[in-house]
Design a protein around this motif. Sequence first.
Motif, mmCIF file in Angstrom:
data_model
loop_
_atom_site.group_PDB
_atom_site.id
_atom_site.type_symbol
_atom_site.label_atom_id
_atom_site.label_comp_id
_atom_site.label_asym_id
_atom_site.label_seq_id
_atom_site.Cartn_x
_atom_site.Cartn_y
_atom_site.Cartn_z
ATOM 1 N N HIS A 140 0.818 -1.216 0.000
ATOM 2 C CA HIS A 140 0.000 0.000 0.000
ATOM 3 C C HIS A 140 0.850 1.263 0.000
ATOM 4 O O HIS A 140 0.315 2.371 -0.122
ATOM 5 N N CYS A 141 2.172 1.122 0.091
ATOM 6 C CA CYS A 141 3.056 2.283 -0.039
ATOM 7 C C CYS A 141 2.993 2.886 -1.436
ATOM 8 O O CYS A 141 3.434 4.020 -1.649
ATOM 9 N N LEU A 304 -15.271 12.731 16.976
ATOM 10 C CA LEU A 304 -14.772 11.414 16.602
ATOM 11 C C LEU A 304 -14.200 11.439 15.193
ATOM 12 O O LEU A 304 -13.110 10.922 14.931
ATOM 13 N N SER A 305 -14.940 12.050 14.271
ATOM 14 C CA SER A 305 -14.474 12.143 12.893
ATOM 15 C C SER A 305 -13.168 12.922 12.811
ATOM 16 O O SER A 305 -12.237 12.537 12.096
ATOM 17 N N SER A 306 -13.089 14.008 13.557
ATOM 18 C CA SER A 306 -11.879 14.823 13.547
ATOM 19 C C SER A 306 -10.691 14.047 14.089
ATOM 20 O O SER A 306 -9.571 14.129 13.559
ATOM 21 N N ARG A 307 -10.925 13.240 15.138
ATOM 22 C CA ARG A 307 -9.841 12.467 15.734
ATOM 23 C C ARG A 307 -9.363 11.380 14.787
ATOM 24 O O ARG A 307 -8.150 11.170 14.623
ATOM 25 N N ILE A 308 -10.281 10.668 14.156
ATOM 26 C CA ILE A 308 -9.885 9.620 13.220
ATOM 27 C C ILE A 308 -9.151 10.224 12.027
ATOM 28 O O ILE A 308 -8.162 9.668 11.538
ATOM 29 N N ALA A 309 -9.618 11.381 11.565
ATOM 30 C CA ALA A 309 -8.935 12.061 10.461
ATOM 31 C C ALA A 309 -7.499 12.399 10.839
ATOM 32 O O ALA A 309 -6.577 12.271 10.034
ATOM 33 N N THR A 310 -7.289 12.837 12.081
ATOM 34 C CA THR A 310 -5.944 13.170 12.553
ATOM 35 C C THR A 310 -5.038 11.944 12.570
ATOM 36 O O THR A 310 -3.848 12.031 12.257
ATOM 37 N N LEU A 311 -5.612 10.785 12.922
ATOM 38 C CA LEU A 311 -4.823 9.559 13.033
ATOM 39 C C LEU A 311 -4.718 8.792 11.719
ATOM 40 O O LEU A 311 -4.005 7.791 11.642
ATOM 41 N N SER A 312 -5.406 9.247 10.695
ATOM 42 C CA SER A 312 -5.580 8.419 9.510
ATOM 43 C C SER A 312 -4.262 8.116 8.783
ATOM 44 O O SER A 312 -4.112 7.035 8.201
ATOM 45 N N TYR A 313 -3.314 9.030 8.799
ATOM 46 C CA TYR A 313 -2.044 8.749 8.127
ATOM 47 C C TYR A 313 -1.312 7.602 8.824
ATOM 48 O O TYR A 313 -0.844 6.659 8.183
ATOM 49 N N ALA A 314 -1.240 7.666 10.149
ATOM 50 C CA ALA A 314 -0.585 6.595 10.899
ATOM 51 C C ALA A 314 -1.347 5.282 10.758
ATOM 52 O O ALA A 314 -0.742 4.210 10.656
ATOM 53 N N VAL A 315 -2.680 5.349 10.754
ATOM 54 C CA VAL A 315 -3.482 4.142 10.548
ATOM 55 C C VAL A 315 -3.175 3.549 9.188
ATOM 56 O O VAL A 315 -2.961 2.330 9.046
ATOM 57 N N TYR A 316 -3.125 4.400 8.187
ATOM 58 C CA TYR A 316 -2.882 3.892 6.835
ATOM 59 C C TYR A 316 -1.542 3.180 6.735
ATOM 60 O O TYR A 316 -1.432 2.098 6.158
ATOM 61 N N LEU A 317 -0.503 3.788 7.270
ATOM 62 C CA LEU A 317 0.830 3.216 7.161
ATOM 63 C C LEU A 317 0.929 1.846 7.821
ATOM 64 O O LEU A 317 1.568 0.934 7.301
ATOM 65 N N THR A 318 0.298 1.678 8.979
ATOM 66 C CA THR A 318 0.558 0.508 9.829
ATOM 67 C C THR A 318 -0.552 -0.521 9.865
ATOM 68 O O THR A 318 -0.357 -1.594 10.443
ATOM 69 N N HIS A 319 -1.718 -0.260 9.267
ATOM 70 C CA HIS A 319 -2.877 -1.109 9.557
ATOM 71 C C HIS A 319 -2.715 -2.541 9.063
ATOM 72 O O HIS A 319 -3.138 -3.479 9.740
ATOM 73 N N GLY A 380 -2.782 22.226 8.307
ATOM 74 C CA GLY A 380 -3.042 21.511 9.547
ATOM 75 C C GLY A 380 -3.438 20.079 9.321
ATOM 76 O O GLY A 380 -2.750 19.319 8.672
ATOM 77 N N SER A 381 -4.581 19.689 9.883
ATOM 78 C CA SER A 381 -5.028 18.314 9.755
ATOM 79 C C SER A 381 -5.456 17.992 8.335
ATOM 80 O O SER A 381 -5.864 16.892 8.042
ATOM 81 N N ALA A 382 -5.345 18.984 7.470
ATOM 82 C CA ALA A 382 -5.702 18.736 6.073
ATOM 83 C C ALA A 382 -4.628 17.966 5.322
ATOM 84 O O ALA A 382 -4.799 17.665 4.177
ATOM 85 N N VAL A 383 -3.492 17.667 5.973
ATOM 86 C CA VAL A 383 -2.512 16.816 5.314
ATOM 87 C C VAL A 383 -3.149 15.466 5.060
ATOM 88 O O VAL A 383 -3.663 14.827 5.961
ATOM 89 N N ILE A 384 -3.132 15.035 3.828
ATOM 90 C CA ILE A 384 -3.843 13.804 3.452
ATOM 91 C C ILE A 384 -2.924 12.614 3.574
ATOM 92 O O ILE A 384 -1.847 12.594 3.019
ATOM 93 N N PRO A 385 -3.367 11.597 4.299
ATOM 94 C CA PRO A 385 -2.548 10.401 4.355
ATOM 95 C C PRO A 385 -2.462 9.748 2.995
ATOM 96 O O PRO A 385 -3.473 9.391 2.439
ATOM 97 N N PRO A 386 -1.283 9.573 2.443
ATOM 98 C CA PRO A 386 -1.188 8.934 1.165
ATOM 99 C C PRO A 386 -1.659 7.511 1.286
ATOM 100 O O PRO A 386 -1.094 6.734 2.006
ATOM 101 N N ALA A 387 -2.680 7.083 0.571
ATOM 102 C CA ALA A 387 -3.306 5.815 0.784
ATOM 103 C C ALA A 387 -2.834 4.777 -0.154
ATOM 104 O O ALA A 387 -2.210 5.059 -1.133
#
Length: 387
Positions: A140-141, A304-319, A380-387
């Motif tokens: 997924h990288c 909740l949505s805001s928190r998940i959005a903040t964590l989404s890059y780390a979630v994407y990398l490691t899930h 800010g939190s608008a940095v998009i996790p590359p999916a």
Amino acid sequence: MPLPTHPGVSQKLHGLDHLRTLAITYVFLFHYFILSKGEPAWLPPVAAFGWTGVDLFFVLSGFLIAAQLFAESKSGQGFSLKTFFIRRSLRILPAFGVTLALYFCFPFFREKESLPPLWKFLTFIQNIGLNLKDQGTFSHCWSLCVEEHFYLFFPLVLVLLYRLRLFRRSWWLLLALFLAGFIIRVYSYREYYLPQSSTEISWMYWYQYIYYPSWNRLDGLLAGVGLAALYHFAPGAWSRISRYGNLMLVAGPAILVAAWFLCEDQMTFSASVYGYPLIALGYGLLVAGAVSPGSLLYRLKSGLSSRIATLSYAVYLTHKGLIHMTHDLLAGQQINSNLLLVISILACLCFAGLMHRLVEQPFLRLRKRLLPSREKLQTGSAVIPPA
């Protein structure tokens, strides 16, 4: 999720957090049902279209990065390439580096047996010239590579257009790149995939030549950039269009349904050539609706949505690694498949929370100290996790 509008001014756009949460949820469920071999039984039909979550990330990334650079350009001071690249690096590279260390230093973290060579990850060309025997682990990288290519070339193209005094007429470049996508995919399909389509591993050639390469996946990014240009440089047109925010939130999913039928078999010619633009259009309408002041998503706030959005890059990398580890650790425990899904979700969120706190936040604070004058225009939190 703040969007830069004028120098020193940021506007919080909650709708984009909701879409970012949707994207990471969809990607997670798609990878989960593959790694869990179709369990729970209800999941495959629900998550089968989840591969398009990366396309939503592409649209969001194109929109937000372009909006940031357009806002800086409109300030009269222009934008600094050095500042932009430092800002991107401090946001993207720390968590990516930790994830790479996990994959290369701890084999039990790997969801598959083998890895591409480290240099392909470090140079962000893992999605180019894919070695078939290395397919699977941290695959997924590929979308992070697409994003990094965008971060590299888009600001350079803007600088060139400004220096040639062609920026105000650069709509033709968006159109040319969009049309080039069709041509390149037709050529790749006929010249590279079709000759291998009768082999037992034909699907691997399709991923290698059609799905992964950056030049085949520009549609979502272009849709986002086009929307950002409309937002910043055609305020009258945007004002009229944004009145129909809720209609766009209905039209977008309708187009995505059509794309789902078209892409039911991803490896057909029609899906490979026309599927990505259709998906980009559907998600582009969702993003346009989300930033329209009268729409439901624009007005809806969710912690909740805001928190998940903040964590989404780390979630994407490691899930994928964490799903694999969770399943391995609980193997033989006779745990209900639905409960195992919940446990895997919690494991991924908890690990992402730790990574955000221990890795991402320190570097974000460093970025603020290094680039204080530019942080006001940062997304800010608008940095998009590359999916």
